[in-house]
Scaffold this motif. Structure first.
Motif, PDB file in Angstrom:
ATOM      1  N   ARG A 327       0.836  -1.200   0.000  1.00 51.77           N
ATOM      2  CA  ARG A 327       0.000   0.000   0.000  1.00 51.77           C
ATOM      3  C   ARG A 327       0.868   1.246   0.000  1.00 51.77           C
ATOM      4  O   ARG A 327       1.983   1.247   0.503  1.00 51.77           O
ATOM      5  CB  ARG A 327      -0.899   0.009   1.238  1.00 51.77           C
ATOM      6  N   LEU A 329       0.616   4.468   1.607  1.00 51.68           N
ATOM      7  CA  LEU A 329      -0.030   5.334   2.589  1.00 51.68           C
ATOM      8  C   LEU A 329       0.789   6.607   2.778  1.00 51.68           C
ATOM      9  O   LEU A 329       2.012   6.581   2.729  1.00 51.68           O
ATOM     10  CB  LEU A 329      -0.144   4.616   3.938  1.00 51.68           C
ATOM     11  N   LEU A 360      -2.679  -0.804   9.962  1.00 51.18           N
ATOM     12  CA  LEU A 360      -3.687  -1.864   9.972  1.00 51.18           C
ATOM     13  C   LEU A 360      -5.073  -1.316  10.309  1.00 51.18           C
ATOM     14  O   LEU A 360      -6.089  -1.889   9.911  1.00 51.18           O
ATOM     15  CB  LEU A 360      -3.296  -2.955  10.970  1.00 51.18           C
ATOM     16  N   LEU A 361      -5.095  -0.214  11.041  1.00 52.90           N
ATOM     17  CA  LEU A 361      -6.364   0.396  11.427  1.00 52.90           C
ATOM     18  C   LEU A 361      -6.890   1.378  10.384  1.00 52.90           C
ATOM     19  O   LEU A 361      -8.001   1.891  10.533  1.00 52.90           O
ATOM     20  CB  LEU A 361      -6.193   1.127  12.762  1.00 52.90           C
ATOM     21  N   CYS A 362      -6.096   1.636   9.359  1.00 56.67           N
ATOM     22  CA  CYS A 362      -6.457   2.616   8.333  1.00 56.67           C
ATOM     23  C   CYS A 362      -6.943   1.912   7.072  1.00 56.67           C
ATOM     24  O   CYS A 362      -6.259   1.031   6.543  1.00 56.67           O
ATOM     25  CB  CYS A 362      -5.250   3.504   8.017  1.00 56.67           C
ATOM     26  N   ASP A 363      -8.129   2.311   6.597  1.00 52.13           N
ATOM     27  CA  ASP A 363      -8.675   1.731   5.369  1.00 52.13           C
ATOM     28  C   ASP A 363      -8.504   2.645   4.158  1.00 52.13           C
ATOM     29  O   ASP A 363      -8.735   2.224   3.024  1.00 52.13           O
ATOM     30  CB  ASP A 363     -10.173   1.428   5.545  1.00 52.13           C
ATOM     31  N   GLY A 364      -8.126   3.877   4.384  1.00 49.96           N
ATOM     32  CA  GLY A 364      -7.997   4.830   3.285  1.00 49.96           C
ATOM     33  C   GLY A 364      -6.573   4.946   2.780  1.00 49.96           C
ATOM     34  O   GLY A 364      -5.724   4.083   3.029  1.00 49.96           O
ATOM     35  N   HIS A 371      -6.150   7.591  13.456  1.00 52.33           N
ATOM     36  CA  HIS A 371      -5.556   6.249  13.361  1.00 52.33           C
ATOM     37  C   HIS A 371      -4.381   6.120  14.325  1.00 52.33           C
ATOM     38  O   HIS A 371      -4.207   5.075  14.974  1.00 52.33           O
ATOM     39  CB  HIS A 371      -5.094   5.981  11.935  1.00 52.33           C
TER      40      HIS A 371
END
Length: 465
Positions: A327, A329, A360-364, A371
């Motif tokens: 990812r 990020l 891991l707690l972030c979906d965006g 977060h």
């Protein structure tokens, strides 16, 4: 008017054939010649000739020593000899760490003095986010890096000293990769995980029948590191009885496998690391003084994260790229501000773990302050004496942190209210409603001593608060 210094054609021709980037400077910092290696690495010479070196390399408007940097030319002019420094240079690929060696060339009244500067990029560290290696640009980081650069090519034993989480193994590996042994073995040894009964066998190997269960000969880690680097991590945990055997290896370069009389020659470079206070252990008789001096031919202190707080944005982005891959990020400004406000007693390792949880707690696509707050809350341990509420409260890490109340200063020894009897202790503890750390501070004793008093009261049937 001072004549314009011109390098001798023989000097220019000699530098042109060298594989490393070289330039010729005059006493006013102006570049008078640049060889082919410099042109390939840093750009065409036509654009730099006649310009000040500090303008080309640093984009400064004044010499390095006036801009807070160490200037090799200024040092050479003062000493009359060679100078060597580590600098961050602007290159077509971005800022890079460059090791600079500068030497004066004889001058005269008719021909002002010139200086030859050799440059070598330092791949062991980056001044921008990178997927691997050391990352940083804070002064404390650069001081450590300059020491690493000086000792990388030497066979000297290096001792890395630093708190837990400062990246001692990463630094040791970078040291190996920058050394002439880079193409040979890199063998790390976790000394804290080796029991005393197996330490000698694991390190030096053993022969068949050397002890019960030794059904065949087995080489040790020293054999595995032949030609390369043996990294002894947490060297302060080596059992005292085994330290003399390691000392023999360092002093003579020889060793024997367990169960063998054959003396073997070791071709290794030893790098060790510890978070312990070895001089104090030496004074207490828990670490051999002669071994300490053998291991610390060249000691290097790794700065904790609190001493390089300006590196947190750089480190955070680099670590996020590593823990969140594949990812992509990015960190929001609020998230970054929250990270910079944290104390990080666990140093870079703690920062890495926090970012991994937050990712891991972030979906965006962006890591926000929420977060980071949630990731901080995951690590909270609720007080043992607190009762479970009827509804789940907002974790304290989600609320802006307030400074902890200062503990009342401990009273001087002559006026401390030291209880003398069990009844006095019981009354004092019953009246105290704050944290036990505060009570220990007021009494001028350690928390461990206070807990021993509490256990004694419980054993005597007294209330223990």
């Amino acid at each position: 008017m001072e004549p314009t210094p011109t390098p001798a054609p023989e000097l220019v021709a000699f530098l042109e054939e060298l594989p490393e980037p070289h330039i010729v400077l005059d006493a006013h910092y102006r570049i008078r010649a640049a060889n082919a290696a410099y042109r390939r690495k840093f750009g065409a010479a036509a654009g730099v000739l006649g310009r000040p070196c500090y303008e080309v390399s640093h984009h400064f408007s004044e010499p390095c020593d006036l801009a807070g940097e160490s200037c090799p030319l200024a040092q050479a002019r003062t000493s009359g000899g060679r100078a060597r420094v580590l600098h961050l240079h602007h290159t077509p690929g971005g800022e890079e760490y460059v090791q600079i060696e500068l030497a004066p060339v004889s001058g005269s009244a008719a021909q002002p003095q010139l200086f030859v500067e050799k440059m070598a990029t330092l791949p062991m560290a980056q001044a921008q986010p990178a997927e691997q290696g050391l990352v940083g640009r804070a002064p404390a980081f650069q001081q450590m890096l300059a020491l690493l650069a000086r000792v990388a090519g030497a066979p000297a034993a290096v001792l890395l000293l630093g708190e837990t989480g400062t990246g001692k193994e990463l630094v040791a590996r970078a040291l190996h990769q920058a050394s002439p042994r880079a193409q040979r073995a890199w063998v790390p040894v976790d000394c804290s995980s080796l029991p005393e009964t197996l330490f000698e066998s694991e390190l030096f190997g053993h022969e068949r029948g050397a002890f019960t269960g030794a059904t065949h000969a087995r080489p040790g880690l020293v054999d595995a590191a032949t030609g390369g680097t043996l990294f002894l991590d947490e060297v302060g945990d080596i059992p005292l009885a085994m330290q003399v055997k390691l000392l023999r290896l360092l002093e003579s370069g020889t060793y024997r496998r367990v169960g063998s009389t054959e003396l073997r020659q070791a071709d290794i470079r030893v790098v060790s690391a510890t978070h312990r206070d070895l001089p104090r252990m030496v004074a207490e008789g828990r670490f051999r003084e002669d071994l300490f001096y053998r291991l610390s031919s060249f000691p290097i202190r790794l700065p904790p994260l609190r001493e390089r707080r300006e590196d947190i944005p750089l480190l955070a982005q680099a670590l996020l790229e590593r823990v969140a891959a594949p990812r992509k990020l990015r960190l929001s400004e609020d998230a970054l501000a929250l990270l910079q406000a944290q104390p990080f007693p666990g140093n870079v390792r703690e920062l890495r773990n926090l970012l991994e949880r937050a990712a891991l707690l972030c979906d965006g696509a962006a890591l926000e302050a929420a977060h980071v707050q949630q990731a901080l809350a995951c690590g909270l341990v609720p007080p043992a004496h607190s009762s479970a509420p009827t509804s789940a409260p907002v974790p304290s890490a989600l609320v802006p942190a307030a400074p902890a109340p200062a503990l009342p200063p401990a009273l001087p020894p002559a006026t401390r209210p030291a209880p003398r009897s069990a009844q006095d202790w019981a009354q004092l503890i019953a009246e105290h409603t704050g944290p036990r750390a505060e009570l220990a501070a007021r009494l001028g004793i350690s928390e461990r001593t206070l807990y021993r008093r509490l256990r004694a009261l419980r054993g005597a049937g007294r209330p223990a608060a």
